[in-house]
Design an enzyme around this catalytic site. Structure first.
Site, PDB file in Angstrom:
ATOM      1  N   CYS A   1       7.774  -2.952   1.975  1.00 23.20           N
ATOM      2  CA  CYS A   1       8.584  -1.935   2.649  1.00 23.20           C
ATOM      3  C   CYS A   1      10.070  -2.249   2.612  1.00 23.20           C
ATOM      4  O   CYS A   1      10.893  -1.360   2.807  1.00 23.20           O
ATOM      5  CB  CYS A   1       8.129  -1.759   4.094  1.00 23.20           C
ATOM      6  SG  CYS A   1       6.424  -1.166   4.236  1.00 23.20           S
TER       7      CYS A   1
ATOM      8  N   GLN B   1      -1.726  -4.248   7.633  1.00 23.73           N
ATOM      9  CA  GLN B   1      -0.546  -3.997   8.442  1.00 23.73           C
ATOM     10  C   GLN B   1      -0.925  -3.322   9.758  1.00 23.73           C
ATOM     11  O   GLN B   1      -0.310  -3.597  10.800  1.00 23.73           O
ATOM     12  CB  GLN B   1       0.448  -3.142   7.666  1.00 23.73           C
ATOM     13  CG  GLN B   1       1.037  -3.869   6.473  1.00 23.73           C
ATOM     14  CD  GLN B   1       2.281  -3.201   5.920  1.00 23.73           C
ATOM     15  OE1 GLN B   1       3.038  -2.561   6.631  1.00 23.73           O
ATOM     16  NE2 GLN B   1       2.497  -3.362   4.623  1.00 23.73           N
TER      17      GLN B   1
ATOM     18  N   ARG C   1       9.395  16.734  14.879  1.00 24.33           N
ATOM     19  CA  ARG C   1       8.689  17.711  15.716  1.00 24.33           C
ATOM     20  C   ARG C   1       9.641  18.118  16.842  1.00 24.33           C
ATOM     21  O   ARG C   1       9.771  17.437  17.856  1.00 24.33           O
ATOM     22  CB  ARG C   1       7.399  17.099  16.271  1.00 24.33           C
ATOM     23  CG  ARG C   1       6.429  16.686  15.172  1.00 24.33           C
ATOM     24  CD  ARG C   1       5.103  16.191  15.742  1.00 24.33           C
ATOM     25  NE  ARG C   1       4.202  15.747  14.696  1.00 24.33           N
ATOM     26  CZ  ARG C   1       3.418  16.546  13.960  1.00 24.33           C
ATOM     27  NH1 ARG C   1       3.440  17.849  14.166  1.00 24.33           N
ATOM     28  NH2 ARG C   1       2.631  16.048  13.026  1.00 24.33           N
TER      29      ARG C   1
ATOM     30  N   SER D   1       4.515   5.250  11.690  1.00 26.46           N
ATOM     31  CA  SER D   1       5.412   5.921  10.746  1.00 26.46           C
ATOM     32  C   SER D   1       4.648   6.977   9.957  1.00 26.46           C
ATOM     33  O   SER D   1       3.452   6.854   9.711  1.00 26.46           O
ATOM     34  CB  SER D   1       6.037   4.905   9.795  1.00 26.46           C
ATOM     35  OG  SER D   1       5.036   4.186   9.093  1.00 26.46           O
TER      36      SER D   1
ATOM     37  N   HIS E   1       8.534   7.292   6.527  1.00 26.35           N
ATOM     38  CA  HIS E   1       8.725   5.956   5.941  1.00 26.35           C
ATOM     39  C   HIS E   1       8.306   6.008   4.479  1.00 26.35           C
ATOM     40  O   HIS E   1       7.149   5.736   4.135  1.00 26.35           O
ATOM     41  CB  HIS E   1       7.882   4.964   6.728  1.00 26.35           C
ATOM     42  CG  HIS E   1       7.888   3.557   6.202  1.00 26.35           C
ATOM     43  ND1 HIS E   1       8.873   3.052   5.376  1.00 26.35           N
ATOM     44  CD2 HIS E   1       7.002   2.534   6.406  1.00 26.35           C
ATOM     45  CE1 HIS E   1       8.602   1.795   5.089  1.00 26.35           C
ATOM     46  NE2 HIS E   1       7.482   1.452   5.700  1.00 26.35           N
TER      47      HIS E   1
ATOM     48  N   CYS F   1      10.040  -4.838   8.879  1.00 27.24           N
ATOM     49  CA  CYS F   1       8.868  -5.656   8.568  1.00 27.24           C
ATOM     50  C   CYS F   1       8.363  -5.298   7.178  1.00 27.24           C
ATOM     51  O   CYS F   1       8.522  -4.171   6.714  1.00 27.24           O
ATOM     52  CB  CYS F   1       7.778  -5.437   9.612  1.00 27.24           C
ATOM     53  SG  CYS F   1       7.270  -3.710   9.813  1.00 27.24           S
TER      54      CYS F   1
ATOM     55  N   GLY G   1       5.103  -6.168   4.134  1.00 27.93           N
ATOM     56  CA  GLY G   1       3.790  -6.727   3.859  1.00 27.93           C
ATOM     57  C   GLY G   1       3.873  -8.173   3.411  1.00 27.93           C
ATOM     58  O   GLY G   1       4.785  -8.563   2.689  1.00 27.93           O
TER      59      GLY G   1
END
Length: 391
Positions: free
Chosen positions: A89, A155, A219, A246, A347, A377, A379
């Site tokens: 990420c 994750q 939203r 996400s 994401h 963060c 992986g």
């Protein structure tokens, strides 16, 4: 040693899975961001010396060096090379670090760091699932299996572990998820993303032409009661829901990074200076708490305290990640993800690093603030941290 300056920062508005960006090939989408960076600075495209592009799903339409394919899909000349980076990420945040290191060393003067991910066209996990299905195995070898016996790396499991470890209840996570949506909605209505978003021509599901400039995941009618009513992902003792995770997202983003010679060649004023860069590796099982230690290390290296930082962008992979970060850094929630985060905005994996940087740079500029910090963060128990100074 030279400094590294950000002179342009752009991103597409996020698209939901199967949403408004579904018809865009990822190389073409990333190419539009490269074009926007050129247009924003007025730079001669031939002055760009490399494109470093983050991408996690490097298979299918994102295979065969998507960075180079994006260059050849843009207005950049053939002389501009490109390379693709995978730090999960944090891929495009790492692209920023590589680009900054290159210009500060003086090896190059003008480099683009970027990212792309079409999670519609290259679904998350596809590059693992297809080889495994074909009997070619998983990406974890015998050495890793013996080091972590019986572990199924996930994750989502890590995010739930963080919630338990730091005492984050479902109600607390729900309140955070609601706040992310509320902030994103208010920011969009106020035009806070206008300077960072690249308009993309799309076709709606009704077949009508449309210019995509608003993140699809927001939203605007969000309510705390609605968030609390979303079912648990893991009903057997879990705390997270889709409303506190996400959103799967299509998107591309990028920043142009130069040194002093680059500033002179382009004739532009910088938006920000890259002050400190850090990356760490920690426990790959809980996996997602590395931003805490990485931030402490970055602040120590910079000779700063968390209170010195005006705005922070901490990627909202799951609500438990930034909440644990806030708790352990004793940071001010009012300065965190001020325009909402990935829970609302999406994401797009490999594109999120430069996406967050685009938002951070423009948020600092809009508020007249000086210092910004970005972390996420990744992986495998990794985390990057970047501290910038707005100029």
């Amino acid at each position: 040693m030279s400094e590294a300056y950000i002179v342009a920062a752009k991103r597409t508005a996020g698209g939901r899975r199967g949403g408004l960006l579904r018809d865009w090939h990822p190389a073409d989408l990333a190419g539009k961001v490269l074009d926007a960076l050129v247009d924003d600075t007025g730079v001669d495209p031939a002055l760009i010396e490399d494109v470093i592009m983050g991408c996690v799903g490097q298979g299918g339409q994102q295979s065969t060096n998507v960075a180079r394919n994006a260059v050849l899909s843009s207005k950049l000349p053939e002389s501009v090379p490109g390379t693709s980076v995978d730090r999960q990420c944090g891929s495009s945040q790492q692209a920023i670090h590589f680009a900054a290191a290159t210009v500060t060393s003086g090896q190059m003067d003008v480099v683009i760091a970027a990212g792309v991910e079409s999670m519609t066209r290259v679904p998350m996990g596809m590059t693992v699932a297809l080889p495994a299905k074909a009997g070619m195995g998983m990406p974890y070898g015998d050495g890793m299996a013996s080091r972590y016996p019986g572990i199924q790396f996930s994750q989502f499991t890590g995010a739930e572990m963080i919630a338990v470890k730091y005492g984050l209840t479902k109600d607390m996570l729900d309140e955070y998820g609601y706040e992310s949506q509320r902030r994103a909605g208010e920011a969009a209505k106020a035009g806070a993303f206008a300077n960072e978003i690249v308009p993309i021509h799309v076709t709606t599901h009704d077949g009508a032409p449309h210019i995509h400039t608003q993140d699809e995941g927001i939203r605007f009618d969000v309510s705390l009661e609605g968030v609390k009513g979303v079912k648990l992902i893991n009903p057997d003792g879990g705390r997270l829901t889709a409303a506190t995770s996400s959103q799967i997202c299509d998107g591309a983003s990028g920043v142009m990074i130069v040194n002093e010679r680059g500033l002179e060649a382009l004739g532009v004023k910088p938006l920000a200076r890259i002050h400190t860069m850090t990356v760490v590796g920690e426990d790959p099982v809980i996996m997602l708490e590395a931003p805490i230690g990485a931030t402490k290390k970055a602040l120590q290296r910079a000779g700063m305290k968390i209170d010195d930082i005006d705005l922070y962008e901490v990627n909202e992979a799951f609500a438990s990640v930034p909440m644990a970060w806030l708790q352990q850094l004793e940071a001010d929630h009012a300065r965190l993800n001020v325009n909402g985060g990935a829970i609302a905005l999406g994401h797009p994996l490999g594109a999120s690093g430069t996406k967050l940087m685009a938002t951070l740079v423009h948020a600092l500029q809009a508020r007249g603030k000086r210092w910004g910090l970005q972390t996420m963060c990744e992986g495998g128990g990794l985390a990057n941290v970047t501290i910038i100074e707005a100029l």
